[in-house]
Motif scaffolding. Sequence first.
Motif, PDB file in Angstrom:
ATOM      1  N   LEU A  91      14.601  -8.374 -10.764  1.00 11.49           N
ATOM      2  CA  LEU A  91      14.980  -8.762  -9.412  1.00 11.49           C
ATOM      3  C   LEU A  91      16.059  -7.799  -8.938  1.00 11.49           C
ATOM      4  CD1 LEU A  91      15.161 -12.632  -9.993  1.00 11.49           C
ATOM      5  CD2 LEU A  91      13.203 -11.262  -9.223  1.00 11.49           C
ATOM      6  N   ASN A  92      15.644  -6.607  -8.564  1.00 16.05           N
ATOM      7  CA  ASN A  92      16.588  -5.512  -8.348  1.00 16.05           C
ATOM      8  C   ASN A  92      16.606  -4.953  -6.925  1.00 16.05           C
ATOM      9  OD1 ASN A  92      14.065  -4.383  -8.390  1.00 16.05           O
ATOM     10  ND2 ASN A  92      14.408  -3.064 -10.159  1.00 16.05           N
ATOM     11  N   ASP A  93      15.991  -5.661  -5.976  1.00 16.41           N
ATOM     12  CA  ASP A  93      15.987  -5.169  -4.598  1.00 16.41           C
ATOM     13  C   ASP A  93      17.183  -5.764  -3.850  1.00 16.41           C
ATOM     14  OD1 ASP A  93      15.456  -4.141  -2.144  1.00 16.41           O
ATOM     15  OD2 ASP A  93      13.441  -4.966  -1.945  1.00 16.41           O
ATOM     16  N   MET A  94      18.348  -5.198  -4.054  1.00 20.38           N
ATOM     17  CA  MET A  94      19.575  -5.754  -3.495  1.00 20.38           C
ATOM     18  C   MET A  94      19.617  -5.673  -1.969  1.00 20.38           C
ATOM     19  SD  MET A  94      22.114  -2.663  -4.741  1.00 20.38           S
ATOM     20  CE  MET A  94      23.536  -3.343  -3.909  1.00 20.38           C
ATOM     21  N   ILE A 126       8.726 -13.265  -6.299  1.00 18.52           N
ATOM     22  CA  ILE A 126       9.153 -12.237  -7.255  1.00 18.52           C
ATOM     23  C   ILE A 126       8.372 -10.942  -7.035  1.00 18.52           C
ATOM     24  CG2 ILE A 126       9.205 -11.638  -9.711  1.00 18.52           C
ATOM     25  CD1 ILE A 126       9.604 -14.679 -10.258  1.00 18.52           C
ATOM     26  N   VAL A 127       7.061 -11.071  -6.844  1.00 19.80           N
ATOM     27  CA  VAL A 127       6.227  -9.886  -6.618  1.00 19.80           C
ATOM     28  C   VAL A 127       6.579  -9.235  -5.280  1.00 19.80           C
ATOM     29  CG1 VAL A 127       3.863  -9.019  -6.426  1.00 19.80           C
ATOM     30  CG2 VAL A 127       4.376 -10.893  -8.000  1.00 19.80           C
ATOM     31  N   ALA A 128       6.913 -10.046  -4.278  1.00 15.80           N
ATOM     32  CA  ALA A 128       7.314  -9.501  -2.987  1.00 15.80           C
ATOM     33  C   ALA A 128       8.590  -8.671  -3.111  1.00 15.80           C
ATOM     34  CB  ALA A 128       7.529 -10.634  -1.983  1.00 15.80           C
ATOM     35  N   GLU A 129       9.474  -9.069  -4.002  1.00 14.39           N
ATOM     36  CA  GLU A 129      10.702  -8.305  -4.208  1.00 14.39           C
ATOM     37  C   GLU A 129      10.462  -7.079  -5.081  1.00 14.39           C
ATOM     38  OE1 GLU A 129      15.214  -8.749  -6.072  1.00 14.39           O
ATOM     39  OE2 GLU A 129      14.078 -10.546  -5.529  1.00 14.39           O
ATOM     40  N   ASN A 130       9.668  -7.248  -6.135  1.00 11.51           N
ATOM     41  CA  ASN A 130       9.426  -6.135  -7.053  1.00 11.51           C
ATOM     42  C   ASN A 130       7.953  -6.099  -7.462  1.00 11.51           C
ATOM     43  OD1 ASN A 130       9.442  -4.147  -8.962  1.00 11.51           O
ATOM     44  ND2 ASN A 130      10.821  -5.175 -10.386  1.00 11.51           N
ATOM     45  N   PRO A 131       7.107  -5.422  -6.678  1.00 11.93           N
ATOM     46  CA  PRO A 131       5.679  -5.354  -7.007  1.00 11.93           C
ATOM     47  C   PRO A 131       5.376  -4.509  -8.231  1.00 11.93           C
ATOM     48  CG  PRO A 131       6.166  -3.973  -5.113  1.00 11.93           C
ATOM     49  CD  PRO A 131       7.424  -4.728  -5.420  1.00 11.93           C
ATOM     50  N   ASP A 132       6.405  -3.933  -8.837  1.00 10.20           N
ATOM     51  CA  ASP A 132       6.208  -3.119 -10.040  1.00 10.20           C
ATOM     52  C   ASP A 132       6.266  -3.964 -11.315  1.00 10.20           C
ATOM     53  OD1 ASP A 132       5.545  -0.538 -10.750  1.00 10.20           O
ATOM     54  OD2 ASP A 132       7.585   0.015 -11.263  1.00 10.20           O
ATOM     55  N   SER A 176       0.825  -1.201   0.000  1.00  9.66           N
ATOM     56  CA  SER A 176       0.000   0.000   0.000  1.00  9.66           C
ATOM     57  C   SER A 176       0.864   1.257   0.000  1.00  9.66           C
ATOM     58  CB  SER A 176      -0.931  -0.013   1.217  1.00  9.66           C
ATOM     59  OG  SER A 176      -1.690   1.161   1.287  1.00  9.66           O
ATOM     60  N   ARG A 177       1.962   1.219   0.716  1.00 15.09           N
ATOM     61  CA  ARG A 177       2.813   2.399   0.842  1.00 15.09           C
ATOM     62  C   ARG A 177       3.501   2.758  -0.467  1.00 15.09           C
ATOM     63  NH1 ARG A 177       4.327   3.341   6.291  1.00 15.09           N
ATOM     64  NH2 ARG A 177       6.456   3.808   5.738  1.00 15.09           N
ATOM     65  N   VAL A 178       3.720   1.748  -1.313  1.00 17.07           N
ATOM     66  CA  VAL A 178       4.293   2.038  -2.637  1.00 17.07           C
ATOM     67  C   VAL A 178       3.200   2.066  -3.701  1.00 17.07           C
ATOM     68  CG1 VAL A 178       6.544   1.082  -2.060  1.00 17.07           C
ATOM     69  CG2 VAL A 178       4.812  -0.413  -3.053  1.00 17.07           C
ATOM     70  N   LYS A 179       1.929   1.993  -3.248  1.00 14.49           N
ATOM     71  CA  LYS A 179       0.767   2.059  -4.132  1.00 14.49           C
ATOM     72  C   LYS A 179       0.794   0.979  -5.210  1.00 14.49           C
ATOM     73  CE  LYS A 179       0.175   7.030  -3.393  1.00 14.49           C
ATOM     74  NZ  LYS A 179       0.028   8.365  -4.001  1.00 14.49           N
ATOM     75  N   ARG A 180       1.097  -0.257  -4.790  1.00 14.21           N
ATOM     76  CA  ARG A 180       1.144  -1.380  -5.722  1.00 14.21           C
ATOM     77  C   ARG A 180       0.291  -2.546  -5.251  1.00 14.21           C
ATOM     78  NH1 ARG A 180       3.301   2.279  -7.743  1.00 14.21           N
ATOM     79  NH2 ARG A 180       5.122   2.340  -9.129  1.00 14.21           N
ATOM     80  N   TRP A 181      -0.647  -2.295  -4.335  1.00 10.23           N
ATOM     81  CA  TRP A 181      -1.452  -3.403  -3.814  1.00 10.23           C
ATOM     82  C   TRP A 181      -2.335  -4.002  -4.910  1.00 10.23           C
ATOM     83  CZ3 TRP A 181      -1.363  -4.574   1.621  1.00 10.23           C
ATOM     84  CH2 TRP A 181      -2.116  -5.686   1.958  1.00 10.23           C
ATOM     85  N   THR A 182      -2.985  -3.165  -5.677  1.00  5.59           N
ATOM     86  CA  THR A 182      -3.862  -3.663  -6.743  1.00  5.59           C
ATOM     87  C   THR A 182      -3.061  -4.400  -7.808  1.00  5.59           C
ATOM     88  OG1 THR A 182      -5.446  -1.860  -6.378  1.00  5.59           O
ATOM     89  CG2 THR A 182      -5.541  -2.992  -8.498  1.00  5.59           C
ATOM     90  N   ARG A 183      -1.880  -3.880  -8.150  1.00  9.61           N
ATOM     91  CA  ARG A 183      -1.052  -4.546  -9.147  1.00  9.61           C
ATOM     92  C   ARG A 183      -0.638  -5.937  -8.657  1.00  9.61           C
ATOM     93  NH1 ARG A 183       2.816  -3.391 -13.401  1.00  9.61           N
ATOM     94  NH2 ARG A 183       2.243  -1.194 -13.375  1.00  9.61           N
ATOM     95  N   ALA A 184      -0.213  -6.025  -7.388  1.00  9.47           N
ATOM     96  CA  ALA A 184       0.180  -7.319  -6.837  1.00  9.47           C
ATOM     97  C   ALA A 184      -1.002  -8.284  -6.819  1.00  9.47           C
ATOM     98  CB  ALA A 184       0.746  -7.133  -5.429  1.00  9.47           C
ATOM     99  N   SER A 185      -2.181  -7.769  -6.460  1.00 10.49           N
ATOM    100  CA  SER A 185      -3.387  -8.606  -6.440  1.00 10.49           C
ATOM    101  C   SER A 185      -3.710  -9.115  -7.839  1.00 10.49           C
ATOM    102  CB  SER A 185      -4.574  -7.812  -5.893  1.00 10.49           C
ATOM    103  OG  SER A 185      -4.326  -7.367  -4.577  1.00 10.49           O
TER     104      SER A 185
END
Length: 587
Positions: free
Chosen positions: A309-312, A226-232, A184-193
């Motif tokens: 996969l860019n969340d180092m 994968i989505v947990a690492e990069n929800p975008d 929610s804080r990165v405004k990607r909840w709907t995308r992840a869903s």
Amino acid sequence: MDRKKIKKQAKMLMKKHFGFLVAICLVSAMITSEFGGTLSWIFSQNNEAINEEMTALPSDLSTSKVLQDIFDDNLDAGEKMADEIKQKEISSVKNPAFGRSRGVFAALINSITSGSIFLSMVAAVNSMVGSESLAVLLLILLGLYVFLMFWFYVQNTYAVVLRRMFLESRTYQKIPFERFMFLSRVKRWTRASFIMFVRYVLYTLWSLTIVGAFVKHYSYLMVPFIVAENPDIKALEAITLSRKMMNGHKWECFKIDVSMLGWTILSSCTLGLSAAFFSNPYKMMIFCEVYVHLREKAKAENLVYSECLNDMYLYAKASEKTLKEAYPEIKNKDLNVKPLPGIRGFFANYFGILFKEGKAEREYQKESHKALEYASIKEEAEGNQYPTRLFTIPEENKRVILSRLDPARDYTIWSLILMFFIFSCIGWLWEVSLHLITDGVFVNRGAMHGPWLPIYGSGGILILTLLKKFRDKPYLCFILIFVLCGFLEYTTSYVMEMNTGLKWWDYSGYFLNLDGRICAEGLCVFGIGGMAFIYVLAPVFDNMIAKIKPMMLRVMCVFLLMLFGIDMVYSHYVPNVGEGITDYGED
């Protein structure tokens, strides 16, 4: 993959956050099907209890028959049966703590178990559309929509949140509760869903084939990681990347599942307890390690979409230099607030009470506010928890409302006195208005004669002062308000009844009440009101009170205290009694 090495690593990592990992897996077992069967014994016991309660009713009385009457457009018969069921259930209550005759909670439970809630909904919609059949259809569609939204946004997406918490727990010492809302804080909840929904649809279609369910279960295994690492990431990109990562590793993951068979058998023997308190989080951590291993391999082999996969910083802490650049306002590891001297410092530090407002007090408040802002990012800046400022997607600033209202502030003794009277009057207005609405009669509520109920003012001041050290932990603060208000209301009721022989309030008949002195319904109201008082109302009122001239403020407080004292002495000898105050004979 070295299966033994991965399991050993998983056990070691679990020790750091064992209780937290168990808790979030229990939540998953309750609201999703991922750990299906873990709580099956508890649910089966609950179903048996419900069945026993239903069989206690006469055979001609059942909620299903009420629903049948609704579908047959026979609302009058359904309403009559629902009322009979409700009266039968109210009279069959044996434990007074579970009263069903008074209060909002009791009314809600009665309406659900009797089926009258469905009748009310049909009647409400019918009044708008003018057709009972259409009203029933609309309510069915509405219920289906609510269920689908809950599944889409909560059940379907919790797998992503769960894996994010596990991945962060591998690297960092602290996982704050607010991290549950990272999507929610990165405004990607709907995308992840949506990504998880696409995965579900594709898996369902593949399950129609002979081996599709088995193969695609492992092909899509990495999608929530994968989505947990990069929800975008996009849906098909995440699914394609998962398939590529799992090429040649499906059988290895299958063997991991087979190796957990002993834990599954033990779970059955322990009624799900071993799974709830060990094997569920253990298995999740194992597959976290599998994902980390396959992620490294995907990056090394430059698989398609592996650049996503860019969340180092999810796997390794940022350097001290990087953290200093991201958090430039953190110059020292310790931010010490110079305390006020003597007894003034004790009350200011532990209770947030200032006996005067001089230069030293103003400087102390300023430094305390800085300390609050520092504490909100200190753990991130020191590398103890995930650095949100280094996430690939900018997060919304934390504690915006808290910083604006400054809940860490201290209050002068004069401000507290005036707020005591403000909230005592608000409590009086609340109870008088409630009685006026429900009974249509004005009643001067309370044991005193003045327009105040000191239990409200006392409760507000107590939670504001006693919980000063917990204001930066809203979730814990709510629980403590619940407990503190329950203790205050129970003891006040007991003492007043012992002193006067009269009962000033009675919650008998309310659902979840204790000796009629407190009830869950009232404590929930106090909990919500207490949170509003600490984080919104008290700071707002304090800002308004600060605009009053000091001499005028003191005169007002002294005058009100004198009136209150006179009322207290007079009410001791001539208490405010009567119908609607101490007379509960008809309840």
